[in-house]
Design a protein around this motif. Sequence first.
Motif, PDB file in Angstrom:
ATOM      1  N   LEU A  68      -4.196   9.508   5.651  1.00 14.16           N
ATOM      2  CA  LEU A  68      -3.468  10.751   5.922  1.00 14.16           C
ATOM      3  C   LEU A  68      -1.983  10.522   6.143  1.00 14.16           C
ATOM      4  O   LEU A  68      -1.154  11.354   5.739  1.00 14.16           O
ATOM      5  N   MET A  69      -1.606   9.412   6.765  1.00  8.01           N
ATOM      6  CA  MET A  69      -0.190   9.150   6.999  1.00  8.01           C
ATOM      7  C   MET A  69       0.572   8.882   5.709  1.00  8.01           C
ATOM      8  O   MET A  69       1.806   8.878   5.686  1.00  8.01           O
ATOM      9  N   ALA A  70      -0.140   8.679   4.607  1.00  8.44           N
ATOM     10  CA  ALA A  70       0.530   8.512   3.313  1.00  8.44           C
ATOM     11  C   ALA A  70       1.351   9.751   2.969  1.00  8.44           C
ATOM     12  O   ALA A  70       2.416   9.651   2.342  1.00  8.44           O
ATOM     13  N   PHE A  71       0.890  10.929   3.421  1.00  7.07           N
ATOM     14  CA  PHE A  71       1.632  12.157   3.141  1.00  7.07           C
ATOM     15  C   PHE A  71       2.912  12.223   3.973  1.00  7.07           C
ATOM     16  O   PHE A  71       3.942  12.725   3.512  1.00  7.07           O
ATOM     17  N   PHE A  72       2.865  11.728   5.198  1.00  2.98           N
ATOM     18  CA  PHE A  72       4.067  11.680   6.034  1.00  2.98           C
ATOM     19  C   PHE A  72       5.121  10.776   5.404  1.00  2.98           C
ATOM     20  O   PHE A  72       6.293  11.142   5.286  1.00  2.98           O
ATOM     21  N   PHE A  73       4.708   9.585   4.979  1.00  2.00           N
ATOM     22  CA  PHE A  73       5.663   8.663   4.370  1.00  2.00           C
ATOM     23  C   PHE A  73       6.153   9.184   3.020  1.00  2.00           C
ATOM     24  O   PHE A  73       7.285   8.901   2.623  1.00  2.00           O
ATOM     25  N   ALA A  74       5.331   9.952   2.326  1.00  2.00           N
ATOM     26  CA  ALA A  74       5.775  10.540   1.065  1.00  2.00           C
ATOM     27  C   ALA A  74       6.883  11.562   1.298  1.00  2.00           C
ATOM     28  O   ALA A  74       7.848  11.638   0.527  1.00  2.00           O
ATOM     29  N   ASP A 167      17.157   4.068   7.985  1.00  2.00           N
ATOM     30  CA  ASP A 167      16.412   3.151   8.839  1.00  2.00           C
ATOM     31  C   ASP A 167      14.931   3.166   8.484  1.00  2.00           C
ATOM     32  O   ASP A 167      14.289   2.113   8.349  1.00  2.00           O
ATOM     33  N   ASP A 168      14.388   4.366   8.308  1.00  2.00           N
ATOM     34  CA  ASP A 168      12.971   4.466   7.961  1.00  2.00           C
ATOM     35  C   ASP A 168      12.705   3.954   6.549  1.00  2.00           C
ATOM     36  O   ASP A 168      11.628   3.406   6.268  1.00  2.00           O
ATOM     37  N   ALA A 169      13.672   4.129   5.647  1.00  2.00           N
ATOM     38  CA  ALA A 169      13.523   3.553   4.309  1.00  2.00           C
ATOM     39  C   ALA A 169      13.447   2.035   4.400  1.00  2.00           C
ATOM     40  O   ALA A 169      12.622   1.390   3.724  1.00  2.00           O
ATOM     41  N   GLY A 170      14.292   1.452   5.258  1.00  2.51           N
ATOM     42  CA  GLY A 170      14.221   0.013   5.489  1.00  2.51           C
ATOM     43  C   GLY A 170      12.903  -0.388   6.105  1.00  2.51           C
ATOM     44  O   GLY A 170      12.332  -1.443   5.779  1.00  2.51           O
ATOM     45  N   LEU A 172      10.017   1.105   5.628  1.00  3.42           N
ATOM     46  CA  LEU A 172       9.005   1.117   4.566  1.00  3.42           C
ATOM     47  C   LEU A 172       9.069  -0.168   3.750  1.00  3.42           C
ATOM     48  O   LEU A 172       8.030  -0.735   3.387  1.00  3.42           O
ATOM     49  N   LEU A 173      10.279  -0.633   3.474  1.00  2.00           N
ATOM     50  CA  LEU A 173      10.447  -1.869   2.713  1.00  2.00           C
ATOM     51  C   LEU A 173       9.899  -3.064   3.496  1.00  2.00           C
ATOM     52  O   LEU A 173       9.233  -3.940   2.933  1.00  2.00           O
ATOM     53  N   LEU A 252       1.658   3.512   2.205  1.00  2.00           N
ATOM     54  CA  LEU A 252       2.824   3.564   1.316  1.00  2.00           C
ATOM     55  C   LEU A 252       2.428   3.879  -0.123  1.00  2.00           C
ATOM     56  O   LEU A 252       3.274   3.887  -1.017  1.00  2.00           O
ATOM     57  N   GLY A 253       1.171   4.159  -0.347  1.00  2.00           N
ATOM     58  CA  GLY A 253       0.640   4.241  -1.694  1.00  2.00           C
ATOM     59  C   GLY A 253       1.158   5.381  -2.540  1.00  2.00           C
ATOM     60  O   GLY A 253       1.044   5.341  -3.770  1.00  2.00           O
ATOM     61  N   LEU A 254       1.719   6.424  -1.945  1.00  2.00           N
ATOM     62  CA  LEU A 254       2.232   7.542  -2.733  1.00  2.00           C
ATOM     63  C   LEU A 254       3.688   7.345  -3.151  1.00  2.00           C
ATOM     64  O   LEU A 254       4.210   8.142  -3.940  1.00  2.00           O
TER      65      LEU A 254
END
Length: 414
Positions: A68-74, A167-170, A172-173, A252-254
């Motif tokens: 479900l958190m994949a949608f938040f990160f998307a 910062d959040d993009a970093g 995710l990386l 991070l799959g999306l």
Amino acid sequence: MYRVWNIISTYSLLLITGAVAALVWANIAPESYHHVVETPLWTGGPFGTIGPDGVRVLTLHYLVNDMLMAFFFAIAAKEVWEAVILKDGSLRGRKALTPLIATLGGMAGPVAVYLLIAVLFGVLGEIQHGWAVPTATDIAFSYLVGRIVFGPGHPAIGFLLLLAIADDAGGLLILATFYPSAPLVPGWLLLSFGAAAAVFVLCNWLPRRLDRHKQDRPNSTWVRRVLGFWPYAIAGALSWYGFQQAGIHAALGLLPIVPVIPHAERDFGIFAEGERHQTDLLNSIEHAVKMPVEWVLLLFGLMNAGVEFSAIGAPTAAVLGGLMLGKPVGILLFGWFAARVLRLGLPKGMEMRDLFVLGCVAAIGFTVALFVAAVAFAPGPHQDAAKMGALLSLLSSFVAIAAGRLAGVRRVDR
């Protein structure tokens, strides 16, 4: 000025409701809490954590954190993508350089302080894997506190949002690079990126190619009206599965699918209100998943913030020190270097003292810090202690308010 109050305040209230409920539950009835969080929902299926016997087990914790958190990160990735690629994007060109360089300081400073505290406690070998936990900035809470400290019209608010999203993009990386969820099998990423490439070619590039010199654009119109978002939903499911099988964190799959979805022609700003009037598919999908994601964040708080107060230990001090000391100092030093030494300057109306106070606001780790703590450490004392540090980083809001008053920050209310 970005008008993000409604979306951010809703996310914050539901997230903190879940976190408070988890804290109360875990301290009153810890066995009951952990039983619910870790009870298997499906054993031997295609989704879930790989157990010692090599069989996947789907738990409520995995369902929330990895699926479900994949949608938040998307949604976060969508904002980053538009800010980078679109006309007038807030992360394009020279205007974004100072916030981006300050972001590097806001990530390097916490890591340095975290490792230093670990050395002082003599536990570097035990907790060094959690070095990334204090690098995160919680967009929701930092924005709310930033409004209190600076006022909604202060240029520091835009600077803060740029820094937080970068910062959040970093983050995710870092998650994708340093915290695999299982032994890496990179070949499975061909499924993820292949799905992204296929849906782009078949539903985006090819229809436009066939519609050349046709004013009514029949093929593009048919794809948009008949197929809609379904090809991208199928590609997203395949991409998510590819990430899970590859051993990269499935939440991070999306991300590979976001850039290939048809988007607006220009960027209105991070979480800008103007986006709600956009009819492009990317913004339409974001609007559709916004409300479900709000409740996902409540579940995320409930699944991850359930730590006992007795869990406070060396990782707590390291995470808290990294956020509350390393974050503001790193942002100030790197921001000063960008603004003064590189002569990139600060936004008009923003002073150097504002930069330090902004760093105190950005020290609120919470959401992503909790997420990284759950990934960096195996369930147990170290994970619970690191999570406690992420939760206690909310105290940075009071520090930021006090710092703003001591520094004489001038509020700008419009």
